[in-house]
Design an enzyme around this catalytic site. Structure first.
Site, PDB file in Angstrom:
ATOM      1  N   HIS A 109       2.096   4.767  -2.729  1.00  0.00           N
ATOM      2  CA  HIS A 109       2.303   6.190  -2.434  1.00  0.00           C
ATOM      3  C   HIS A 109       3.718   6.619  -2.826  1.00  0.00           C
ATOM      4  O   HIS A 109       3.917   7.694  -3.398  1.00  0.00           O
ATOM      5  CB  HIS A 109       2.087   6.470  -0.946  1.00  0.00           C
ATOM      6  N   HIS A 153       0.829  -1.206   0.000  1.00  0.00           N
ATOM      7  CA  HIS A 153       0.000   0.000   0.000  1.00  0.00           C
ATOM      8  C   HIS A 153       0.866   1.259   0.000  1.00  0.00           C
ATOM      9  O   HIS A 153       0.690   2.168  -0.817  1.00  0.00           O
ATOM     10  CB  HIS A 153      -0.908  -0.021   1.230  1.00  0.00           C
ATOM     11  N   GLU A 154       1.831   1.291   0.912  1.00  0.00           N
ATOM     12  CA  GLU A 154       2.678   2.487   1.023  1.00  0.00           C
ATOM     13  C   GLU A 154       3.622   2.621  -0.167  1.00  0.00           C
ATOM     14  O   GLU A 154       4.025   3.731  -0.515  1.00  0.00           O
ATOM     15  CB  GLU A 154       3.467   2.456   2.329  1.00  0.00           C
TER      16      GLU A 154
END
Length: 249
Positions: free
Chosen positions: A133, A129-130
């Site tokens: 980003h 998920h990160e």
């Protein structure tokens, strides 16, 4: 070149200070000095935290070695000129109980919350998920102070790394009567929750931001290339397909 007025400078400094305060509340491990009370010392809190940190780092290493999704993201970052060094770009730290990880653009580091992401599966989910980003910050010039940019990257991360039908069912955003919309609703719900936590804004404000950019960002599947289904070979397929786009780790 533009020249910023004194008023705007003061406003920017104020907004930055507020953002830093909110961020440090979620990730106290980012603070330079953390005071220890006699209670913490008496009950060996520091030693427990070190054990948690070690286990977290072991789980990160296992994911880097064995997770097709994490390896794909590492390859995508490398192929975009943003190669990840584990010791430099990934940190296990103590966080607020309501988050499992975060991305700090100031240091270009992914934070894995050692006190909440305690299993390898949690670490894999959080890490991938990160990394979305980080990928957006590297390749798409993500501005985390722009709420629309932040909403977009949260949509993309939820879309590609979370929100299977079963997961959406347990979160209460899916039922047998809205299967077609279940994934979209889960993505919206997760993105809104993230904005509320990160920006400390109301749910209505977060929802408005998410819906403004939803269609464009929901259909942007770079670099995973697909929406992952639980208990499927989707991660492995995405990893092998990544080599066609130069995403080899």
């Amino acid at each position: 070149m533009t020249v910023e007025s004194t008023e705007n400078k003061e406003k920017s400094i104020s907004e930055k200070s507020n953002t830093e305060a909110e961020y440090s509340d979620l990730y106290p491990g980012r603070k330079e000095i953390r005071s220890r009370s006699w209670f913490d010392k008496l009950f060996l809190k520091e030693k427990r935290e070190q054990l948690d940190k070690t286990q977290c780092e072991i789980n990160v290493y296992k994911c880097v070695q064995n997770s097709s999704l994490v390896k794909l993201m590492l390859g995508a970052l490398k192929g975009s000129g943003c190669e990840v060094d584990l010791g430099r770009h990934i940190a296990c730290e103590v966080c607020d109980e309501k988050v499992t990880g975060g991305y700090d653009p100031e240091t270009n580091q992914i934070i894995i919350c050692q006190n909440t992401a305690r299993t390898k599966n949690y670490v894999q989910s959080t890490l991938s998920h990160e990394m979305i980003h980080m990928f957006d910050y590297c390749r798409n010039k993500l501005d985390l102070n722009n709420i629309d940019h932040l909403a977009c990257t949260e949509i993309r991360a939820a879309n590609q790394c979370h929100c299977s039908f079963l997961g959406a069912w347990f979160r209460g955003t899916a039922s047998l009567f809205n299967i077609k919309k279940a994934h979209q609703n889960c993505v919206i719900d997760k993105a809104v929750r993230s904005l509320v936590a990160i920006k400390n804004i109301s749910k209505d404000e977060a929802t408005e931001a998410v819906m403004r950019v939803f269609d464009k960002c929901y259909n942007d599947l770079e670099p995973v290339g697909r929406r992952l289904r639980r208990n499927s070979m989707d991660m492995e397929k995405a990893y092998y397909e990544g080599t066609y786009y130069g995403y080899s780790n």
